[in-house]
Design an enzyme around this catalytic site. Structure first.
Site, PDB file in Angstrom:
ATOM      1  N   GLN A 207       0.806  -1.192  -0.064  1.00 38.75           N
ATOM      2  CA  GLN A 207      -0.135   0.047   0.139  1.00 38.75           C
ATOM      3  C   GLN A 207       0.812   1.081  -0.052  1.00 38.75           C
ATOM      4  OE1 GLN A 207      -3.141  -0.047  -0.439  1.00 38.75           O
ATOM      5  NE2 GLN A 207      -3.515  -2.318  -0.211  1.00 38.75           N
ATOM      6  N   LYS A 230      -0.875  -2.334  -7.836  1.00 36.08           N
ATOM      7  CA  LYS A 230      -1.611  -1.190  -7.175  1.00 36.08           C
ATOM      8  C   LYS A 230      -1.062   0.176  -7.453  1.00 36.08           C
ATOM      9  CE  LYS A 230      -2.389  -4.335  -2.898  1.00 36.08           C
ATOM     10  NZ  LYS A 230      -3.800  -4.696  -2.964  1.00 36.08           N
ATOM     11  N   CYS A 368      -8.752  -9.470   3.981  1.00 37.60           N
ATOM     12  CA  CYS A 368      -7.533 -10.322   4.285  1.00 37.60           C
ATOM     13  C   CYS A 368      -6.711  -9.923   5.619  1.00 37.60           C
ATOM     14  CB  CYS A 368      -6.545 -10.314   2.828  1.00 37.60           C
ATOM     15  SG  CYS A 368      -7.476 -10.921   1.435  1.00 37.60           S
TER      16      CYS A 368
HETATM   17  N1  7TS Z   1      -0.027  -6.733   1.767  1.00 40.67           N
HETATM   18  C1  7TS Z   1      -0.777  -5.704   1.733  1.00 40.67           C
HETATM   19  C2  7TS Z   1      -0.712  -4.562   2.793  1.00 40.67           C
HETATM   20  C3  7TS Z   1      -2.047  -5.524   0.831  1.00 40.67           C
HETATM   21  O1  7TS Z   1      -2.861  -4.484   0.969  1.00 40.67           O
HETATM   22  C4  7TS Z   1      -2.228  -6.607  -0.280  1.00 40.67           C
HETATM   23  C5  7TS Z   1      -3.252  -6.651  -0.929  1.00 40.67           C
HETATM   24  C6  7TS Z   1      -1.025  -7.602  -0.271  1.00 40.67           C
HETATM   25  C7  7TS Z   1      -0.102  -7.657   0.681  1.00 40.67           C
HETATM   26  C8  7TS Z   1      -0.990  -8.735  -1.262  1.00 40.67           C
HETATM   27  O2  7TS Z   1      -0.742  -8.050  -2.467  1.00 40.67           O
HETATM   28  P1  7TS Z   1      -0.749  -8.907  -3.860  1.00 40.67           P
HETATM   29  O3  7TS Z   1      -0.679  -7.906  -4.838  1.00 40.67           O
HETATM   30  O4  7TS Z   1       0.143  -9.893  -3.811  1.00 40.67           O
HETATM   31  O5  7TS Z   1      -2.335  -9.523  -3.787  1.00 40.67           O
HETATM   32  N2  7TS Z   1      -4.420  -5.918  -0.667  1.00 40.67           N
HETATM   33  C9  7TS Z   1      -5.393  -6.094  -0.996  1.00 40.67           C
HETATM   34  C10 7TS Z   1      -6.652  -5.404  -0.545  1.00 40.67           C
HETATM   35  O6  7TS Z   1      -6.426  -4.514   0.555  1.00 40.67           O
HETATM   36  N3  7TS Z   1      -7.902  -5.645  -1.290  1.00 40.67           N
HETATM   37  O7  7TS Z   1      -7.571  -6.556  -2.103  1.00 40.67           O
HETATM   38  C11 7TS Z   1      -6.150  -6.643  -2.027  1.00 40.67           C
END
Ligand code: 7TS
Length: 410
Positions: A207, A230, A368
């Site tokens: 984030q 993101k 999550c």
């Molecule tokens: N860490 C944080 C803080 C996140 O917000 C997310 C995804 C992940 C790890 C995992 O990232 P990925 O790209 O490997 O999936 N967060 C979210 C969310 O807040 N809503 O959908 C995904």
């Protein structure tokens, strides 16, 4: 000189084709940016160009297209190095995103350096992807997980963190910015204290990387991970930064093509970093378009994006409190771009559905972060999260829609 002029949001919105459509008969308002951001035309076009002009496998073919796609792929690696202010391009490994980066470090660094009785420190506000891989490792090795508690405002209790640190602490893995609360954690201080105790630090930048200037050398973290999707880049591509000294000591993650120097049935020697960690044909197209996204953010200026998003956060925080019974979850002093809330008498899932019927996309549920929800005594929250293309007018429309939803649910 740094450009500090306000962003021209209406012009910027023209760069994002997806925003200009109706959903459920209403103009789309996209407030689910913490889950994934929308993509500017330059990123979409880069994918098209790759497949219409440049597609070839990288690091192997002896022909023009192979050389071109290899150069483009590697120039994204350099763009990521600059984005994170890493010292060396070899310290950047392509991954599918943060989830894969955590798994990579847990399975390679973790398997090699974590032993029975060692301790791994996490925090109460971690995303499942920064919990479960460490849990799997701890189970395998007989290591222990320790958890830094938070205050009711959603800030880490640093005294408790200090108390958990000991010579048994081998790793601290912490989220830079919480996806459920918006809290910006004092990672620099956490890293300093962890290093004093002899522990290695992994930072989950999922984030943070889109909103904050990231300097892995100033932070002095051992590992830093973020996801392209993101940061206005495609899905399925992300990056892991690791200090060279660690990466060189770590065994490979996946075995296969590209990660080897020489293979025989009796013995295989491994390629140099970062290729040692990139077995097989990677996600070339999305990696290439990743650079277009980073260039886009850099051209607008992270400082200007941050100023716009801070305005949206302050405006929405003030306006949401006009709704009777609404409680904001996560009121840290240092906070960015995310507002979680609950409304007495209105289930978050129902709020999400009613807002969706009015064209407004938010996220509801546990985000999550089930351990965090348990700590807060909640089954979930409604969450709005902002990106550079959101506007105050959209927040006003959210207010009208929320008030309507609350009346319906009362
Ligand atoms: N860490 C944080 C803080 C996140 O917000 C997310 C995804 C992940 C790890 C995992 O990232 P990925 O790209 O490997 O999936 N967060 C979210 C969310 O807040 N809503 O959908 C995904």
């Amino acid at each position: 000189m740094e450009n500090t002029a306000a962003l021209e949001i209406e012009k910027i919105r023209q760069d994002f084709p997806i925003l200009h459509q109706e959903v459920n008969g209403k103009p789309l308002i996209y407030f689910d940016n913490a889950a994934t951001s929308q993509k500017p035309r330059v990123v979409i076009e880069a994918l098209d160009t790759y497949y219409t002009k440049n597609n070839a496998n990288i690091h192997r073919g002896a022909h023009y297209l192979a050389a071109k796609s290899t150069a483009d792929y590697e120039s994204t690696r350099e763009a990521i190095r600059q984005f994170l202010h890493a010292a060396q391009v070899e310290e950047i490994i392509f991954t599918r995103g943060v989830t894969e980066a955590v798994n990579l470090v847990a399975s390679t660094w973790g398997r090699k350096f974590i032993q029975e009785g060692d301790e791994i420190i996490l925090t109460e506000m971690e995303h499942h992807s920064n919990i479960v891989p460490w849990q799997l490792l701890a189970e395998e090795k007989g290591a222990l997980l320790k958890v830094v508690p938070i205050t009711d405002q959603g800030e880490l209790i640093l005294e408790a963190f200090q108390a958990l640190l000991s010579p048994r602490t081998k790793l601290v893995s912490v989220v830079h910015v919480s996806n459920a609360l918006g809290t910006v954690n004092p990672v620099q201080e956490i890293i300093r204290q962890a290093h004093q105790a002899g522990a290695v630090v992994f930072v989950d930048g999922a984030q943070a990387s889109v909103h904050l200037e990231i300097d892995v050398q100033a932070l002095d973290c051992d590992f830093y991970a973020f996801s392209g999707h993101k940061v206005y880049a495609p899905t399925g591509i992300g990056a892991l930064y690791g200090k060279r000294a660690w990466l060189e000591q770590m065994p490979p993650y996946h075995g296969g093509g590209e990660m080897i120097k020489e293979v025989s049935f009796s013995r295989t020697t491994y390629n140099e970093i970062p290729h040692k960690f990139e077995a097989g044909t990677p996600n070339i197209a999305d990696a290439i378009a990743f650079k277009n996204a980073l260039d886009y953010v850099n051209q607008l200026g992270k400082n200007r994006i941050a100023a716009h998003e801070a305005d949206l956060l302050a405006y929405a925080t003030a306006r949401l409190q006009e709704i009777p019974g609404l409680q904001i979850v996560g009121t840290a002093t240092e906070k960015i771009s995310v507002i979680s809330f609950v409304i007495a008498g209105a289930h978050h899932g129902d709020l999400g559905t009613l807002l969706d019927m009015q064209g407004i996309a938010i996220r509801t549920g546990h985000h999550c972060t089930q351990p965090l929800m348990q700590r807060l005594g909640l089954s979930g929250t409604a969450r709005v999260s902002f990106a550079l293309y959101n506007t105050r007018q959209e927040i006003d429309a959210l207010m009208v829609a929320l008030q309507k939803a609350v009346r319906m649910l009362a």
